[in-house]
Design an enzyme around this catalytic site. Sequence first.
Site, PDB file in Angstrom:
ATOM      1  N   GLY A  96      39.385  33.075  39.370  1.00 25.80           N
ATOM      2  CA  GLY A  96      38.511  32.009  38.898  1.00 25.80           C
ATOM      3  C   GLY A  96      39.037  31.251  37.689  1.00 25.80           C
ATOM      4  O   GLY A  96      38.312  30.492  37.057  1.00 25.80           O
TER       5      GLY A  96
ATOM      6  N   SER B 268      42.740  32.733  42.348  1.00 27.22           N
ATOM      7  CA  SER B 268      43.048  31.298  42.265  1.00 27.22           C
ATOM      8  C   SER B 268      43.951  30.806  43.404  1.00 27.22           C
ATOM      9  O   SER B 268      44.799  29.927  43.194  1.00 27.22           O
ATOM     10  CB  SER B 268      43.644  30.945  40.897  1.00 27.22           C
TER      11      SER B 268
ATOM     12  N   GLU C  47      34.586  41.962  39.940  1.00 30.48           N
ATOM     13  CA  GLU C  47      33.265  41.540  39.459  1.00 30.48           C
ATOM     14  C   GLU C  47      32.256  42.674  39.581  1.00 30.48           C
ATOM     15  O   GLU C  47      31.316  42.766  38.791  1.00 30.48           O
ATOM     16  CB  GLU C  47      32.817  40.277  40.214  1.00 30.48           C
TER      17      GLU C  47
ATOM     18  N   GLU D 173      44.347  41.754  43.393  1.00 26.12           N
ATOM     19  CA  GLU D 173      43.671  40.643  42.716  1.00 26.12           C
ATOM     20  C   GLU D 173      43.725  40.861  41.210  1.00 26.12           C
ATOM     21  O   GLU D 173      42.846  41.533  40.637  1.00 26.12           O
ATOM     22  CB  GLU D 173      42.191  40.586  43.134  1.00 26.12           C
TER      23      GLU D 173
ATOM     24  N   HIS E  74      35.798  45.191  44.066  1.00 27.38           N
ATOM     25  CA  HIS E  74      36.068  43.879  43.483  1.00 27.38           C
ATOM     26  C   HIS E  74      35.859  43.939  41.969  1.00 27.38           C
ATOM     27  O   HIS E  74      34.943  44.608  41.490  1.00 27.38           O
ATOM     28  CB  HIS E  74      35.150  42.813  44.102  1.00 27.38           C
TER      29      HIS E  74
ATOM     30  N   LYS F 127      31.214  35.138  47.333  1.00 27.46           N
ATOM     31  CA  LYS F 127      30.494  35.629  46.142  1.00 27.46           C
ATOM     32  C   LYS F 127      29.011  35.257  46.252  1.00 27.46           C
ATOM     33  O   LYS F 127      28.443  35.379  47.335  1.00 27.46           O
ATOM     34  CB  LYS F 127      31.171  35.123  44.872  1.00 27.46           C
TER      35      LYS F 127
ATOM     36  N   GLY G 121      36.926  30.707  45.119  1.00 26.79           N
ATOM     37  CA  GLY G 121      36.467  29.325  44.934  1.00 26.79           C
ATOM     38  C   GLY G 121      36.885  28.364  46.042  1.00 26.79           C
ATOM     39  O   GLY G 121      36.058  27.600  46.551  1.00 26.79           O
TER      40      GLY G 121
ATOM     41  N   ASN H 192      35.852  35.038  50.284  1.00 26.38           N
ATOM     42  CA  ASN H 192      34.823  35.762  49.531  1.00 26.38           C
ATOM     43  C   ASN H 192      33.932  34.715  48.869  1.00 26.38           C
ATOM     44  O   ASN H 192      34.307  34.109  47.878  1.00 26.38           O
ATOM     45  CB  ASN H 192      35.481  36.669  48.483  1.00 26.38           C
TER      46      ASN H 192
HETATM   47  P1  13P Z   1      39.150  32.804  43.105  1.00 25.18           P
HETATM   48  O1  13P Z   1      39.910  32.447  44.337  1.00 25.18           O
HETATM   49  O2  13P Z   1      37.975  31.902  42.833  1.00 25.18           O
HETATM   50  O3  13P Z   1      40.051  32.989  41.919  1.00 25.18           O
HETATM   51  O4  13P Z   1      38.491  34.250  43.382  1.00 25.18           O
HETATM   52  C1  13P Z   1      39.281  35.241  43.899  1.00 25.18           C
HETATM   53  C2  13P Z   1      38.421  36.378  44.274  1.00 25.18           C
HETATM   54  O5  13P Z   1      37.792  37.000  43.437  1.00 25.18           O
HETATM   55  C3  13P Z   1      38.328  36.732  45.701  1.00 25.18           C
HETATM   56  O6  13P Z   1      37.757  37.973  45.880  1.00 25.18           O
END
Ligand code: 13P
Length: 251
Positions: free
Chosen positions: A170, A210, A97, A164, A95, A12, A232, A10
């Site tokens: 993150g 993460s 976010e 998640e 998600h 983002k 990330g 992902n």
């Molecule tokens: P990270 O791997 O950066 O923690 O993000 C996870 C995520 O939101 C994948 O959708």
Amino acid sequence: MSAKKIIIANWKMNPQTADEALRFVQGVLAQRLPKNIELIIAPPFVYLELLKKNCGKEIKLAAQNISWAERGAYTGEISGLMLKNLGCNHVIIGHSERRYIMGETEEIINLKLKTALRIGLTVILAVGEKEQNDDISKVLSRQIESALEGVGVSEINRLIIAYEPVWAIGTGLADTSDHALSAALLIRKIISRLYGPEWASDMPVLYGGSVSEENAADFIAQNGIDGALVGGASLELQSFIKIIKAAEKNE
Ligand code: 13P
């Protein structure tokens, strides 16, 4: 459980240029990719067409969002039909976010999910508690039940659920693989209650939050976790390749 381990990147709102996006997939494709892994990249919308032309059959594409409407006067929205016509067959819905930064309600998530399934897309439904001490059973039941309200058993084979936990996204503070496994089992229990035990065992359930080159193997090796949704670390080519290889070891 899925026959293959599934690794989803992902991206983002990254990277900032089409060139970088293209170089990244070329870097992935230059590797010998394991056969027994399903590799999916979810780039920003603007790179989907470019990546479709350059990903071949080895990498599938997912959108990061979708409109709940199929067509019409919805300024700024992207329809699932457009995605389908582009050859993009997956979409991430729910998600955190989008839930907590963009204000998507459970009702909107349910509408988007039903639209996506109707159009023939495979949905990657993201769920997870906000805080470590939240009642995870209550949160996951509510999120899954509301997202799947009105979804019939005939459509459920196009659903992937990603656990998640928001506190792990993150932050560098990944969940433990044991706890992620118990969350995945909880998710299967909820699906079993809603659709029956065979769907509960067949449905791919992933972990995200993460995930890194160091911890990916721990999650992916769990019998009951079908892969990872990576944020990330999916933007750094060498890390992402190591995560793919970690999944290969589980073949
Ligand atoms: P990270 O791997 O950066 O923690 O993000 C996870 C995520 O939101 C994948 O959708």
